[in-house]
Enzyme design. Sequence first.
Site, PDB file in Angstrom:
ATOM      1  N   ARG A 109       0.810  -1.229   0.000  1.00 47.73           N
ATOM      2  CA  ARG A 109       0.000   0.000   0.000  1.00 47.73           C
ATOM      3  C   ARG A 109       0.842   1.278   0.000  1.00 47.73           C
ATOM      4  NH1 ARG A 109      -3.258  -2.797   3.756  1.00 47.73           N
ATOM      5  NH2 ARG A 109      -4.993  -3.806   2.675  1.00 47.73           N
ATOM      6  N   LYS A 131       1.798  12.302 -11.363  1.00 50.59           N
ATOM      7  CA  LYS A 131       1.139  11.286 -12.207  1.00 50.59           C
ATOM      8  C   LYS A 131       2.063  10.084 -12.360  1.00 50.59           C
ATOM      9  CE  LYS A 131      -1.863  13.894 -15.347  1.00 50.59           C
ATOM     10  NZ  LYS A 131      -2.117  14.221 -16.757  1.00 50.59           N
ATOM     11  N   GLU A 173       8.775  19.868 -24.663  1.00 51.32           N
ATOM     12  CA  GLU A 173       7.932  20.233 -23.509  1.00 51.32           C
ATOM     13  C   GLU A 173       8.308  21.622 -22.986  1.00 51.32           C
ATOM     14  OE1 GLU A 173       5.389  18.419 -22.836  1.00 51.32           O
ATOM     15  OE2 GLU A 173       5.849  16.341 -23.355  1.00 51.32           O
ATOM     16  N   LYS A 211       5.352  24.238 -14.366  1.00 50.21           N
ATOM     17  CA  LYS A 211       4.532  23.034 -14.172  1.00 50.21           C
ATOM     18  C   LYS A 211       4.020  22.952 -12.731  1.00 50.21           C
ATOM     19  CE  LYS A 211       3.682  18.276 -14.938  1.00 50.21           C
ATOM     20  NZ  LYS A 211       4.048  16.978 -15.453  1.00 50.21           N
ATOM     21  N   GLU A 221      -6.345  17.528 -12.365  1.00 46.94           N
ATOM     22  CA  GLU A 221      -6.700  17.830 -13.757  1.00 46.94           C
ATOM     23  C   GLU A 221      -8.199  17.992 -13.982  1.00 46.94           C
ATOM     24  OE1 GLU A 221      -3.911  16.153 -16.749  1.00 46.94           O
ATOM     25  OE2 GLU A 221      -5.736  15.586 -17.810  1.00 46.94           O
ATOM     26  N   ARG A 225      -5.130  22.420 -15.172  1.00 44.60           N
ATOM     27  CA  ARG A 225      -4.008  21.529 -15.483  1.00 44.60           C
ATOM     28  C   ARG A 225      -4.077  21.020 -16.930  1.00 44.60           C
ATOM     29  NH1 ARG A 225      -1.159  16.781 -11.797  1.00 44.60           N
ATOM     30  NH2 ARG A 225       0.283  16.142 -13.417  1.00 44.60           N
ATOM     31  N   ASN A 229      -1.768  19.873 -21.648  1.00 40.69           N
ATOM     32  CA  ASN A 229      -1.997  18.948 -22.759  1.00 40.69           C
ATOM     33  C   ASN A 229      -1.930  19.633 -24.119  1.00 40.69           C
ATOM     34  OD1 ASN A 229      -2.430  16.866 -20.935  1.00 40.69           O
ATOM     35  ND2 ASN A 229      -4.603  17.367 -20.739  1.00 40.69           N
ATOM     36  N   HIS A 232      -0.869  17.781 -27.221  1.00 39.90           N
ATOM     37  CA  HIS A 232      -0.929  16.350 -26.908  1.00 39.90           C
ATOM     38  C   HIS A 232      -2.175  15.662 -27.457  1.00 39.90           C
ATOM     39  CE1 HIS A 232       2.365  17.438 -24.336  1.00 39.90           C
ATOM     40  NE2 HIS A 232       2.523  16.207 -23.902  1.00 39.90           N
ATOM     41  N   HIS A 236      -0.547  12.825 -29.206  1.00 42.97           N
ATOM     42  CA  HIS A 236      -0.637  11.461 -28.678  1.00 42.97           C
ATOM     43  C   HIS A 236      -1.095  10.478 -29.750  1.00 42.97           C
ATOM     44  CE1 HIS A 236      -0.786  11.979 -24.041  1.00 42.97           C
ATOM     45  NE2 HIS A 236       0.377  11.529 -24.447  1.00 42.97           N
ATOM     46  N   HIS A 252       8.120  10.867 -28.002  1.00 43.02           N
ATOM     47  CA  HIS A 252       6.963  11.611 -27.491  1.00 43.02           C
ATOM     48  C   HIS A 252       7.038  13.107 -27.847  1.00 43.02           C
ATOM     49  CE1 HIS A 252       3.814  12.845 -24.744  1.00 43.02           C
ATOM     50  NE2 HIS A 252       4.643  13.733 -24.230  1.00 43.02           N
TER      51      HIS A 252
END
Length: 351
Positions: A109, A131, A173, A211, A221, A225, A229, A232, A236, A252
């Site tokens: 956990r 994330k 980025e 960031k 998000e 936030r 993206n 993206h 993506h 990426h």
Amino acid sequence: MKNITLDNYVVIFEDKLDFLIEFIAEKGYSSVFILTDTQTEQLCKPLLNLPDAISIEIPEGETFKNLDTCQEVWEMLLKCGADRKSLLINLGGGVIGDMGGFIASCYMRGFDFIQVPTTLLSQVDASVGGKLAIDFKYAKNLIGLFKDPVLVFIHDKFLQTLPEQQYLNGWAEIFKHALIADKQLWNEIKHLSNLRQVNIQDIVFKNVAIKSEVVRTDPFESGRRKILNFGHTIGHAVEALSLKNDEHPLLHGEAVVIGMICEAFLSHKYGTLHEDELEEIVQVLRQHYSGYPLNKLPFSDIWNFMRMDKKNNKGTVLACLLDSIGKASWDHEIAEEQLKEAVHFYIQTFR
Ligand SMILES: NC(=O)c1ccc[n+]([C@@H]2O[C@H](COP(=O)([O-])OP(=O)(O)OC[C@H]3O[C@@H](n4cnc5c(N)ncnc54)[C@H](O)[C@@H]3O)[C@@H](O)[C@H]2O)c1
Ligand SMILES: [Zn+2]
């Protein structure tokens, strides 16, 4: 020492590499593990002087960011007696950071982990924001959670061995952060012809500040936030299709550059981004990144992939667009026809 403080942890910059030894000693962990990949084990671990830490090395690359690898690492942790008072140091790029954080957060956990990002992309982006995820059934980052590390430790020394392509990958980025939130940074970087000839520690610091500020105001998000993206939504889809179709798939950041050009176009055509600013964005990105033959990807595949994105709402495709350079807004609906125009714009740009 420079640092940026978030709610639960601190991002440390520019300290001596020994800083980690002192930090760990103070905490009194029962055991310390370092997760590396084949590259960072050789190139980065010798820079950290942690002889008592138990090393766990996994193969490098996105294809190993999956449950099988996690299972192997969990087995190793169990065999070596890891418990809830242990520490995992994730020494590597975004793959190691995302997966190592996930591994530590699920084992018993959850036990503490530290992010030591060693690629430019992971320093300016992946290591901050909580994330964590692994890929599952061809979907990127499908299984994961939000959980903060106890520390992020950033040192530019790690970047010295980074190949050129990976360096440029991280710069994508950086351009994105400037475009969505910091016009001053954009003005600072837009004239650079050689991206290696900069004070990268300073650039990384500014990017982590951007960031951090964004994720602090919206950690899960639900709103702002989403500006992270930018590039993206389309990026993506292109990244995933390139991974499927190309012998040497796009990285990426390279896919995000394609996405940013397309989404900047939409920001101008359907939003408030001025034409001069669109031209400037395209010109700056073109200077550093070569074109990709987007026409060879079936358009319907790009569209279908975008519709599957986990960030959408009730089947509509949502994207972040630029209001102007340095200012972005989110949840703009994109229609199939608009995507077609954006792809056409990209193809014309690199013709
Ligand atoms: N959590 C987030 O918010 C977030 C944000 C962006 C990206 N990501 C994730 O990050 C991953 C991409 O990260 P990445 O670009 O760092 O990829 P990566 O971790 O695969 O690293 C890229 C390559 O560089 C090598 N490498 C790492 N450090 C090196 C060094 N110092 N010198 C030489 N080689 C080195 C690695 O072994 C690898 O081959 C993706 O899985 C993406 O989903 C997560
Ligand atoms: Zn990204």
